[in-house]
Design an enzyme around this catalytic site. Structure first.
Site, short mmCIF file in Angstrom:
data_model
loop_
_atom_site.label_atom_id
_atom_site.label_comp_id
_atom_site.label_asym_id
_atom_site.label_seq_id
_atom_site.Cartn_x
_atom_site.Cartn_y
_atom_site.Cartn_z
N HIS A 12 42.57 20.61 37.21
CA HIS A 12 42.43 20.00 38.54
C HIS A 12 42.78 21.03 39.61
O HIS A 12 43.95 21.17 40.00
CB HIS A 12 43.35 18.77 38.64
CG HIS A 12 43.13 17.93 39.85
ND1 HIS A 12 42.65 16.64 39.79
CD2 HIS A 12 43.33 18.18 41.16
CE1 HIS A 12 42.56 16.12 41.01
NE2 HIS A 12 42.97 17.05 41.87
N HIS A 14 41.00 22.61 43.23
CA HIS A 14 39.91 22.67 44.22
C HIS A 14 39.71 24.13 44.61
O HIS A 14 40.67 24.77 45.08
CB HIS A 14 40.28 21.83 45.45
CG HIS A 14 40.46 20.38 45.15
ND1 HIS A 14 39.46 19.44 45.33
CD2 HIS A 14 41.53 19.69 44.68
CE1 HIS A 14 39.91 18.24 44.99
NE2 HIS A 14 41.17 18.36 44.60
N GLU A 195 46.18 7.92 43.84
CA GLU A 195 47.05 8.86 44.56
C GLU A 195 47.53 8.12 45.82
O GLU A 195 48.67 7.69 45.89
CB GLU A 195 46.27 10.14 44.90
CG GLU A 195 47.09 11.22 45.61
CD GLU A 195 46.21 12.37 46.15
OE1 GLU A 195 44.99 12.18 46.28
OE2 GLU A 195 46.78 13.43 46.46
N ASP A 273 46.31 21.62 41.95
CA ASP A 273 45.52 20.94 42.98
C ASP A 273 45.01 21.91 44.06
O ASP A 273 43.83 22.27 44.08
CB ASP A 273 46.36 19.81 43.61
CG ASP A 273 45.53 18.68 44.19
OD1 ASP A 273 44.30 18.76 44.12
OD2 ASP A 273 46.13 17.72 44.71
O1 NOS Z 1 45.08 16.28 46.68
C1 NOS Z 1 43.96 15.88 47.01
N1 NOS Z 1 43.67 14.56 47.03
C2 NOS Z 1 42.46 14.05 47.39
N2 NOS Z 1 41.45 14.83 47.77
C3 NOS Z 1 41.67 16.17 47.78
C4 NOS Z 1 42.89 16.76 47.43
N3 NOS Z 1 42.77 18.10 47.56
C5 NOS Z 1 41.51 18.33 47.97
N4 NOS Z 1 40.85 17.17 48.11
C6 NOS Z 1 39.47 16.94 48.55
O2 NOS Z 1 38.60 17.68 47.76
C7 NOS Z 1 37.63 18.30 48.57
C8 NOS Z 1 37.12 19.58 47.94
O3 NOS Z 1 36.94 19.45 46.56
C9 NOS Z 1 38.32 18.53 49.89
O4 NOS Z 1 37.39 18.58 50.94
C10 NOS Z 1 39.23 17.33 49.99
O5 NOS Z 1 38.54 16.28 50.65
#
Ligand code: NOS
Length: 329
Positions: A12, A14, A195, A273
């Site tokens: 996980h 991004h 979450e 994350d």
């Molecule tokens: O911790 C999180 N919780 C929920 N959404 C997230 C988190 N971190 C990033 N994003 C979401 O994932 C998108 C890109 O993949 C970001 O634009 C954000 O909206």
């Protein structure tokens, strides 16, 4: 053995959320892009809460305007992950930030990301796979375009589809079309839930999106029936303890439900994350769990093995990674 050098797997992460602030600030300078006040006096990302975090994230992404930027980003992110012992990583990739959902543009960005991944594998041995992610607060219409991009590029590298973003917007059932299309294209599925939304959000996600993993999912611990279901169905929770604490979901690791989830028989993995946003990395995540939750090297090894078992990668790759966990004789 130091925690840093233990082999790890991360499910996980991004990709844009792993961009160091200096990397984004450098691009903004190079391109003369005004990203507003997204950094604090020390040059770290500054945000007030989860919704503000999403705004800062999106502002940072406005500097990433070409496949070359994503090539450089992917190289930097994988180099950092490998330095923390990560042997396998899955990154959430967003066609929204790679051409806005246009398929031809997405193909070019994806090729650049894959080129960087191949070089990282050759240099550091780290293996990357991609999970296309639609963004919940961009809405169901846009999620269809993103699912189309994912379906058209699905294969043994682009292996999954998911959804992140603001869980307070829309309901999971609004995204059924996108997840069905991705499933039909052979992609494996995960979605953020549980979450900022409670157990009912996780239940809806399981019912309507039929995912095999849930991003975060930690709030499932508030509902024992749901916990049983998750354990029975073998759904893995991609838990990101440092993220949950940094965003204020739990005051500290001592209050985090990760061990309650494990005790209920739920498969969990540990991930960062968006590491620079949350001032974390894979070493820090496990060090925190050892210091504040009494985890041992065996717990780290078991969690890594569980992550590889649930990884969205071809089986031959899974087996070769699992062999790397075995102590050398
Ligand atoms: O911790 C999180 N919780 C929920 N959404 C997230 C988190 N971190 C990033 N994003 C979401 O994932 C998108 C890109 O993949 C970001 O634009 C954000 O909206």
């Amino acid at each position: 053995m130091s925690i840093r050098s233990l082999p790890k797997a991360e499910l996980h992460l991004h990709l844009e959320g792993a961009a160091p602030p200096a990397f984004i600030a450098g691009l903004a300078r190079e391109k003369n892009i005004d990203i507003g006040g997204i950094f604090d006096a020390q040059g770290r990302y500054a945000y007030r809460n989860f919704v503000d975090f999403l705004r800062v994230y999106e502002a940072a992404c406005t500097t990433l305007t070409s496949p070359r930027d994503f090539y450089r980003l992917t190289r930097a992110v994988l180099e950092e992950s490998a330095a923390h012992g990560v042997i396998y990583s899955e990154c959430f990739l967003s066609p929204d930030f790679c051409g806005g959902g246009d398929l031809a543009a997405w193909r070019e960005y994806l090729a650049a990301i894959r080129e960087a991944a191949e070089e990282a594998r050759a240099n550091d041995g780290i293996v990357l796979r991609g999970v296309v992610t639609c963004i919940r607060h961009f809405g169901p219409e846009q999620s269809r375009r993103i699912a189309h991009c994912a379906a058209e590029t699905a294969g043994d590298w682009l292996t999954g589809f998911g959804m992140g973003g603001d869980e307070g917007q829309y309901s999971a059932s609004d995204f059924t079309w996108a997840f069905d299309a991705a499933r039909e294209a052979g992609l494996r599925l995960t979605s953020h839930a549980g979450e900022w939304g409670g157990p009912e959000s996780v239940r809806e996600t399981l019912d309507h999106l039929r995912v095999e993993r849930v991003g975060h999912g930690v709030r499932a611990h508030e509902d024992p029936d749901l916990l049983h279901r998750i354990a029975d169905e073998g759904v893995m929770l991609e838990v990101c303890p440092g993220s949950n604490v940094a965003l204020g979901l739990y005051p500290d690791l001592a209050h985090h439900p990760i061990d309650r989830l494990r005790e209920a028989g739920v498969a969990v993995s540990v991930s960062t994350d968006d590491p620079p946003f949350f001032h974390t990395d894979m070493t820090a995540e496990y060090e925190g769990l050892c210091r504040h939750r009494g985890w041992s090297e065996d717990d780290i090894a078991a969690t890594t093995r569980a992550a590889l078992d649930a990884a969205f990668c071809p089986d031959d790759i899974r087996q070769s990674l699992i062999r790397k966990l075995e102590p050398e004789t």
